[in-house]
Design an enzyme around this catalytic site. Structure first.
Site, PDB file in Angstrom:
ATOM      1  N   GLY A   8      -5.649  -8.513   9.061  1.00  0.00           N
ATOM      2  CA  GLY A   8      -6.749  -8.548   8.088  1.00  0.00           C
ATOM      3  C   GLY A   8      -7.865  -7.597   8.480  1.00  0.00           C
ATOM      4  O   GLY A   8      -9.036  -7.843   8.195  1.00  0.00           O
ATOM      5  N   LEU A  10      -8.848  -4.841   7.350  1.00  0.00           N
ATOM      6  CA  LEU A  10      -9.565  -4.079   6.322  1.00  0.00           C
ATOM      7  C   LEU A  10     -10.622  -4.932   5.616  1.00  0.00           C
ATOM      8  O   LEU A  10     -11.330  -4.452   4.743  1.00  0.00           O
ATOM      9  CB  LEU A  10      -8.566  -3.524   5.287  1.00  0.00           C
ATOM     10  CG  LEU A  10      -7.465  -2.634   5.903  1.00  0.00           C
ATOM     11  CD1 LEU A  10      -6.431  -2.259   4.857  1.00  0.00           C
ATOM     12  CD2 LEU A  10      -8.068  -1.384   6.534  1.00  0.00           C
ATOM     13  N   GLY A  11     -10.750  -6.188   6.025  1.00  0.00           N
ATOM     14  CA  GLY A  11     -11.700  -7.098   5.377  1.00  0.00           C
ATOM     15  C   GLY A  11     -13.105  -7.002   5.949  1.00  0.00           C
ATOM     16  O   GLY A  11     -13.412  -6.107   6.749  1.00  0.00           O
ATOM     17  N   GLN A  12     -13.959  -7.957   5.548  1.00  0.00           N
ATOM     18  CA  GLN A  12     -15.380  -7.886   5.917  1.00  0.00           C
ATOM     19  C   GLN A  12     -15.584  -7.888   7.435  1.00  0.00           C
ATOM     20  O   GLN A  12     -16.334  -7.074   7.971  1.00  0.00           O
ATOM     21  CB  GLN A  12     -16.138  -9.075   5.299  1.00  0.00           C
ATOM     22  CG  GLN A  12     -17.650  -8.964   5.453  1.00  0.00           C
ATOM     23  CD  GLN A  12     -18.398 -10.276   5.222  1.00  0.00           C
ATOM     24  OE1 GLN A  12     -17.786 -11.349   5.122  1.00  0.00           O
ATOM     25  NE2 GLN A  12     -19.707 -10.195   5.124  1.00  0.00           N
ATOM     26  N   ARG A  36      -2.637  -4.444   2.291  1.00  0.00           N
ATOM     27  CA  ARG A  36      -2.702  -3.542   1.147  1.00  0.00           C
ATOM     28  C   ARG A  36      -3.727  -2.448   1.420  1.00  0.00           C
ATOM     29  O   ARG A  36      -4.885  -2.744   1.727  1.00  0.00           O
ATOM     30  CB  ARG A  36      -3.146  -4.310  -0.103  1.00  0.00           C
ATOM     31  CG  ARG A  36      -2.169  -4.165  -1.238  1.00  0.00           C
ATOM     32  CD  ARG A  36      -2.623  -4.882  -2.484  1.00  0.00           C
ATOM     33  NE  ARG A  36      -2.435  -6.316  -2.455  1.00  0.00           N
ATOM     34  CZ  ARG A  36      -3.409  -7.205  -2.634  1.00  0.00           C
ATOM     35  NH1 ARG A  36      -4.647  -6.835  -2.813  1.00  0.00           N
ATOM     36  NH2 ARG A  36      -3.142  -8.487  -2.634  1.00  0.00           N
ATOM     37  N   ILE A  55       1.076 -10.999   7.036  1.00  0.00           N
ATOM     38  CA  ILE A  55       1.317 -12.003   8.099  1.00  0.00           C
ATOM     39  C   ILE A  55       2.331 -13.065   7.687  1.00  0.00           C
ATOM     40  O   ILE A  55       2.744 -13.869   8.498  1.00  0.00           O
ATOM     41  CB  ILE A  55       0.052 -12.662   8.684  1.00  0.00           C
ATOM     42  CG1 ILE A  55      -0.795 -13.316   7.635  1.00  0.00           C
ATOM     43  CG2 ILE A  55      -0.733 -11.722   9.550  1.00  0.00           C
ATOM     44  CD1 ILE A  55      -1.799 -14.273   8.287  1.00  0.00           C
ATOM     45  N   TYR A 143      -9.497 -24.139   1.003  1.00  0.00           N
ATOM     46  CA  TYR A 143      -9.868 -23.300   2.146  1.00  0.00           C
ATOM     47  C   TYR A 143     -10.247 -24.183   3.343  1.00  0.00           C
ATOM     48  O   TYR A 143      -9.799 -23.962   4.465  1.00  0.00           O
ATOM     49  CB  TYR A 143     -11.038 -22.418   1.717  1.00  0.00           C
ATOM     50  CG  TYR A 143     -11.636 -21.533   2.792  1.00  0.00           C
ATOM     51  CD1 TYR A 143     -10.905 -20.497   3.369  1.00  0.00           C
ATOM     52  CD2 TYR A 143     -12.970 -21.713   3.185  1.00  0.00           C
ATOM     53  CE1 TYR A 143     -11.479 -19.677   4.326  1.00  0.00           C
ATOM     54  CE2 TYR A 143     -13.544 -20.886   4.131  1.00  0.00           C
ATOM     55  CZ  TYR A 143     -12.797 -19.873   4.700  1.00  0.00           C
ATOM     56  OH  TYR A 143     -13.371 -19.058   5.645  1.00  0.00           O
ATOM     57  N   LYS A 147      -8.609 -24.664   7.022  1.00  0.00           N
ATOM     58  CA  LYS A 147      -9.396 -24.380   8.232  1.00  0.00           C
ATOM     59  C   LYS A 147      -9.295 -25.531   9.234  1.00  0.00           C
ATOM     60  O   LYS A 147      -9.121 -25.308  10.428  1.00  0.00           O
ATOM     61  CB  LYS A 147     -10.856 -24.071   7.875  1.00  0.00           C
ATOM     62  CG  LYS A 147     -11.035 -22.685   7.276  1.00  0.00           C
ATOM     63  CD  LYS A 147     -10.641 -21.614   8.273  1.00  0.00           C
ATOM     64  CE  LYS A 147     -10.426 -20.250   7.684  1.00  0.00           C
ATOM     65  NZ  LYS A 147      -9.813 -19.290   8.603  1.00  0.00           N
TER      66      LYS A 147
HETATM   67  C1  AKB Z   1     -16.798 -18.583   2.433  1.00  0.00           C
HETATM   68  O1  AKB Z   1     -17.868 -18.673   1.832  1.00  0.00           O
HETATM   69  O2  AKB Z   1     -15.711 -18.962   1.979  1.00  0.00           O
HETATM   70  C2  AKB Z   1     -16.824 -18.016   3.844  1.00  0.00           C
HETATM   71  C3  AKB Z   1     -16.957 -19.093   4.866  1.00  0.00           C
HETATM   72  C4  AKB Z   1     -18.257 -19.785   5.031  1.00  0.00           C
HETATM   73  O3  AKB Z   1     -16.042 -19.393   5.555  1.00  0.00           O
HETATM   74  N1  AKB Z   1     -17.870 -17.062   3.966  1.00  0.00           N
END
Ligand code: AKB
Length: 317
Positions: A8, A10-12, A36, A55, A143, A147
């Protein structure tokens, strides 16, 4: 840690971590990878070793580790919270199956692994203020589910197989190099672009919604310092609370007005991202990170605003 593979990249975070790690460890010792490629990535791709890796392809991962004799993997490939609610299936595929592949390769080939967790690993039943290191984790976004499951999986690989896994719970990250890709905290990046371009911003997060945030230079230090930390000092591993500042949109606007007095803040709240934000803590207690590996962020809100506006102005002109 002699040879690092960043997924990853190329991401932030990855686009800046690659550059910083190459300064610290040497260009050829840091292999960037991404799924990509776009034209805007050309500079990074041409600046050192780069591999196209999805991945979810465990063979491609293993081959890259063999090819470059990698001994540390920084796993940044992830779908963030807002996109994760639109595409929960993809979020699980990349965040969980991808992490599983990274851990399997690390186990087989003897690599250490850094994987970021997030404030999203907490949920509405977590104590919201000065959230302790060890507390209730019942997130309500996909998400967040990936996590907290990822934290547990990383700890499992450490305890069961001896894989040296480490991670931090990142707050919203603010940076000027690469835009974040679909998170809830993204408003705190977009606001700086709009402040410079139009002197006003319409926030999708409501007034009075506090979340922890951090400027990218501190986030990069967190990754490198934790990866370099003496393992005998680490009581926790996956993942450490880290915090630098906590603010709501009004406080951020106030900080911007110190440099652009005519800046205006308006609101058009997005119910999905607002719901996610409200399920997250207002602020974290990061004492464990400070005590176990010396976490000590440098940027306050105003110091970050001053630097962001200066660097972005240069970039946009
Ligand atoms: C998001 O907002 O999804 C992320 C994070 C806090 O993990 N920046």
């Amino acid at each position: 840690m002699k040879k690092v593979l960043i997924t990853g990249a190329l991401g932030q975070i990855g686009s800046e971590l690659t550059v910083k790690m190459r300064e610290v460890y040497g260009t050829n010792n840091v292999v960037a990878s991404g799924r990509r490629i776009k034209e805007e990535h050309r500079q990074l791709i041409e600046s050192g070793p780069f591999e196209i890796i999805n991945i979810n392809d465990i063979n491609a991962l293993g081959e890259a580790v063999d090819k470059y004799k990698i001994d540390a993997i920084v796993n940044l490939a992830a779908i963030l919270s807002a996109v994760g609610e639109k595409h929960p299936d993809q979020c699980w595929q990349i965040n969980m199956n991808g992490l599983y592949n990274v851990l399997e390769v690390a186990k087989e080939k003897g690599c250490m692994v850094f994987t970021p967790s997030s404030i999203a690993a907490f949920g509405p039943s977590t104590p919201p203020d000065k959230t302790p290191q060890d507390t209730i984790q019942r997130p309500t976004s996909m998400y967040g589910v990936t996590k907290v499951a990822g934290e547990l999986l990383c700890d499992y690989y450490f305890k069961r197989f001896g894989v040296d896994t480490r991670g931090v719970r990142f707050p919203g990250l603010i940076s000027y190099e690469t835009l974040p890709g679909g998170g809830t905290t993204d408003y705190a990046v977009h606001i700086y672009y709009e402040a410079l371009k139009n002197k006003k911003y319409t926030s999708f997060i409501a007034k009075g919604t506090y979340m922890d945030m951090m400027y990218m230079p501190d986030a990069l230090d967190a990754i490198i310092n934790l990866m370099e930390a003496d393992p005998s000092k680490l009581i926790h591993r996956n993942a450490f609370n880290v915090s630098a500042m906590s603010f709501d949109p009004e406080m951020l606007a106030e900080s911007i007005r110190k440099f652009i007095p005519e800046f205006e803040l308006h609101y058009k709240v997005d119910p999905v991202r607002q719901g996610i934000a409200e399920s997250w803590p207002n602020s974290l207690d990061d004492t464990a990170a400070r005590e176990q590996w010396g976490w000590n962020p440098k940027y306050t809100l105003d110091a970050m605003t001053e630097d962001m506006l200066e660097k972005l102005k240069r970039k946009l002109s």
